[in-house]
Every structure is written in C-alpha cells, then in structure tokens.
Design an enzyme around this catalytic site. Structure first.
Site, PDB file in Angstrom:
ATOM      1  N   GLY A  68     -18.138  42.645  14.836  1.00 21.52           N
ATOM      2  CA  GLY A  68     -17.789  42.431  15.864  1.00 21.52           C
ATOM      3  C   GLY A  68     -15.875  42.286  16.414  1.00 21.52           C
ATOM      4  O   GLY A  68     -15.481  43.083  17.509  1.00 21.52           O
ATOM      5  N   ASN A 136     -16.822  30.953  21.676  1.00 24.88           N
ATOM      6  CA  ASN A 136     -16.984  30.635  19.615  1.00 24.88           C
ATOM      7  C   ASN A 136     -17.250  29.686  20.019  1.00 24.88           C
ATOM      8  O   ASN A 136     -17.838  28.859  18.486  1.00 24.88           O
ATOM      9  CB  ASN A 136     -16.661  31.885  18.997  1.00 24.88           C
ATOM     10  CG  ASN A 136     -15.044  32.261  19.831  1.00 24.88           C
ATOM     11  OD1 ASN A 136     -15.072  32.580  20.985  1.00 24.88           O
ATOM     12  ND2 ASN A 136     -13.578  31.637  18.604  1.00 24.88           N
ATOM     13  N   CYS A 300     -10.007  30.433  11.205  1.00 28.42           N
ATOM     14  CA  CYS A 300      -8.853  31.944  11.083  1.00 28.42           C
ATOM     15  C   CYS A 300      -8.357  31.661   9.922  1.00 28.42           C
ATOM     16  O   CYS A 300      -8.624  31.476   8.499  1.00 28.42           O
ATOM     17  CB  CYS A 300      -7.483  30.621  11.636  1.00 28.42           C
ATOM     18  SG  CYS A 300      -7.615  31.343  13.749  1.00 28.42           S
TER      19      CYS A 300
HETATM   20  N1  PLP Z   1     -16.218  37.831  18.801  1.00 29.90           N
HETATM   21  C1  PLP Z   1     -16.471  36.407  19.131  1.00 29.90           C
HETATM   22  C2  PLP Z   1     -16.366  35.704  20.648  1.00 29.90           C
HETATM   23  C3  PLP Z   1     -16.527  36.247  18.169  1.00 29.90           C
HETATM   24  O1  PLP Z   1     -16.923  34.539  17.864  1.00 29.90           O
HETATM   25  C4  PLP Z   1     -16.120  36.586  16.647  1.00 29.90           C
HETATM   26  C5  PLP Z   1     -16.087  35.717  15.114  1.00 29.90           C
HETATM   27  O2  PLP Z   1     -15.710  34.790  15.503  1.00 29.90           O
HETATM   28  C6  PLP Z   1     -15.802  37.861  17.068  1.00 29.90           C
HETATM   29  C7  PLP Z   1     -15.884  38.259  17.737  1.00 29.90           C
HETATM   30  C8  PLP Z   1     -15.861  38.039  15.495  1.00 29.90           C
HETATM   31  O3  PLP Z   1     -16.456  38.838  15.256  1.00 29.90           O
HETATM   32  P1  PLP Z   1     -16.278  39.360  13.286  1.00 29.90           P
HETATM   33  O4  PLP Z   1     -16.265  38.149  12.548  1.00 29.90           O
HETATM   34  O5  PLP Z   1     -18.206  40.060  13.015  1.00 29.90           O
HETATM   35  O6  PLP Z   1     -15.422  40.460  13.278  1.00 29.90           O
END
Ligand code: PLP
Length: 356
Positions: A68, A136, A300
C-alpha cells in the site's frame, strides 16, 4: 492468544497460502521469453486479471507494487505532478509522507471529512485530492461519492487509499469515480510484499522506479510473483460480517469505562476505545500480558507509539493518547471476544481506578 490487530496485518488466508506455495515452485522470470518465463507470466497476468475484476479496474490499469505504501507514493508521483495536493487530515503516513506541504481537508469528531471547504481548496488550478475510503485507526468510512463529484466539477483528480477497505467492504475503482485506488495484499489476508495501484482510463504513469520497464514501464523490478499470486487468491475471499463480534467487544469495554471514538459509519471489524486517564501504550502492554493483541494508534515500524494524528485531527484532545485500536481479523471467534472482554475488564478495574 487473541489476535485483534487485523488493521496492522490480517492472518494469511489458506487460499493465499496455497497460491503462494504453488508460485514458489515456478522457476521462470515473467519477463523471460522461454517456456519457464511464459509459465510465470501466465500466473502474473492471471493475477492481474483477477485483481482487476475484483476491484472494478481494467487489466491494463493494474500496477503491482510492494504494498500500500508504494501504491500511494506512486499515485502521488504519477498523478500529483504539477498539481496542488489536497489530503484528508486522517490520511495514513503513506500519503502524508509522500505529500509534504499538502493542503489539509479537516474532519469532524467522527473522523468524517468536512467537504464544505473542498470547493475552495480545488478552485486554485489543477489539483489532486487524496482521501481514504476507510480509516486504519477508527474504521470511519468516508463519503467519497460527494468528494468525487466535487473533484469532477473542478477537473481535479481523486486518489483513494482503499488499503483498509479492500476485503472488508466493496471497493470498485469505477463506482468510486476515482482516478486511482491503492490496495494492499496483507491487509486482506494475502502475504506481505504485494499491493497494487489501480488506474482509471488508461492513464500514463511516471514510474517511481524505472528499472527494466516491467509493469508496462510503470514499475521496474522483477515482480514478487508468489506474493502477487497470494494477493489475487486472498482478494477473491468473501469478507465475513464481524460487526456482531465487534459490537460485543465494544459493549464489554464500554461497561468497563471505555469511550468509543469514531462515528457509526465504520468498518465492521474495527473499534477505537479510549480509557480516560490511562496511556495507550500502558493499555496495549497490559492486554498483551493477558494474551490479547491490539494496537495503540497507528502501528509504526520503529515500535514507537506517538500521539495519534488521526484522533488529534478529530479534536479529541487528551483521549488521542489514551485510545487503543481493536481490529478483528477474518478468522475472529467468540472465544477471542470473550478473552478480550475479560482482559479489558481486569485492566480497567486495575488501571482505570488508579487514573481516577
Ligand atoms: N494506507 C493505509 C490506510 C494503511 O492502513 C496502511 C497500512 O497500515 C497503508 C496505507 C500502507 O500499506 P502497506 O503496509 O501495505 O505498505
């Protein structure tokens, strides 16, 4: 042990595990022209077609990434060039770090973006709005239809971080009216190390990593085939309705003195619970010692726990440092909720009293 930290990462789905193991045995590089290469490419392209179908994208509009964070960074690099960037106040650090100096769209006490000022923010020339579908930390779901309509009126682009929504509620690039959507494998029960940026309308992308021209030149580097195959398998799994179990956990916590943060429109697996006067880290450690795994604010990588920018943006004052996130995985059971309720009651009785 009760694992209630699905928003950090979901347990691997058996379907994903099987797909990963099968792909590990493929010796070829998908870029090679020989038979072994072609066999690997078939798996890659089959995965691309399945991800496209699952999320309402064209096959040519799926760019596989490492997850992500990279999908969000690629969206900003690709769509943000030459545009004013506007981001929601509760966006993930994956967006915040990739958009320094962005204008911030505020949220209300439930974490819902306040769209009243959006017209003004988008009126000053070409712009890109980044708004997440589900948060999240609180699970709050945004009204993206209205945001997309405002973007269209101004000719602005819309990038949606659907990393937490995918696999839990419907995510469809076309239906969202977005120009791009970020999704991540490990947040929906696939392996870590894969994700995708879904792009609308054959948009050309400037790569973050040029390399050998893989992914139609949009993302260089040999694709992580086993992770991508597992990602596609996990993405096709049905999402269980976890709201009944989540509500039971929430009721038990509230009876023990917790305050629920966030509004009614949120993911069915997530609850954000503040225990006034007790630091979030203290709660996480107390619950961990009782065999219940939750998180404080955003998890984190360094293990540091700082005050949640999400809860601060919601105007929650001191509660921003006193809230834990309980997020049920697809595999959650009643026994997990009972273990949580017992541990929370015991913790609140011990620490809540001291804080009072
Ligand atoms: N965006 C959101 C809303 C997330 O909760 C997270 C991870 O916690 C990410 C992006 C990042 O994703 P990744 O862990 O696959 O890099």
């Amino acid at each position: 042990m009760a694992y209630l930290d699905a928003n950090a990462t979901e347990p691997l789905r058996p379907e994903a595990r099987a797909a990963v193991l099968a792909a590990l045995d493929l010796v070829g590089n998908p870029s090679s022209v020989h038979a072994a290469g072609r066999a690997a490419r078939r798996v890659l392209e089959d995965s691309r077609a399945r991800i496209a179908a699952r999320f309402g994208a064209e096959r040519d509009g799926v760019v596989f990434t490492s997850g992500g964070t990279e999908a969000d960074a690629l969206a900003l690099a690709a769509l943000g060039a030459g545009r004013r960037i506007v981001i929601g106040a509760t966006e993930h650090d994956a967006i915040r770090a990739a958009a320094p100096g962005a204008a911030i769209l505020p949220v209300d006490r439930e974490g819902v973006a306040d769209l009243a000022g959006l017209d003004g923010l988008l009126a000053e020339g070409p712009a890109l709005l980044c708004l997440m579908l589900a948060n999240n930390e609180t699970g709050t779901i945004q009204n993206l239809a209205e945001a997309a309509a405002i973007c269209r009126r101004h000719g602005a682009l819309l990038h949606v971080d659907a990393v937490q929504a995918a696999g839990r509620i419907k995510v469809d690039l076309r239906a969202l009216g977005a120009d791009s959507v970020a999704v991540s494998s490990h947040k929906l029960g696939g392996p870590k190390g894969a994700g995708a940026l879904l792009l609308a309308g054959g948009r050309a992308v400037r790569p973050l990593i040029a390399g050998g021209g893989q992914e139609r030149g949009w993302r260089g580097g040999t694709p992580a085939l086993p992770a991508i195959a597992g990602f596609a398998a996990a993405a096709e799994c049905q999402a269980p309705d976890l709201s009944g179990l989540r509500d039971a956990a929430e009721r038990a916590a509230v009876e023990a003195g917790a305050v629920v943060l966030g509004g009614p429109l949120r993911l069915g697996n997530t609850t954000c619970l503040a225990l006034p006067g007790v630091r979030a880290e203290t709660q996480v450690i107390a619950l961990d010692l009782a065999g219940v795994q939750v998180s404080a604010g955003a998890a984190c990588s360094s293990g540091k726990v700082s005050r949640s920018h999400v809860l601060e943006a919601m105007g929650l004052g001191a509660l921003a440092g006193e809230a834990i996130r309980v997020s049920l995985p697809w595999s959650a059971s009643e026994a997990d909720v009972l273990a949580f309720a017992r541990a929370y009651r015991e913790m609140a009785a011990r620490l809540g009293k001291r804080a009072a």
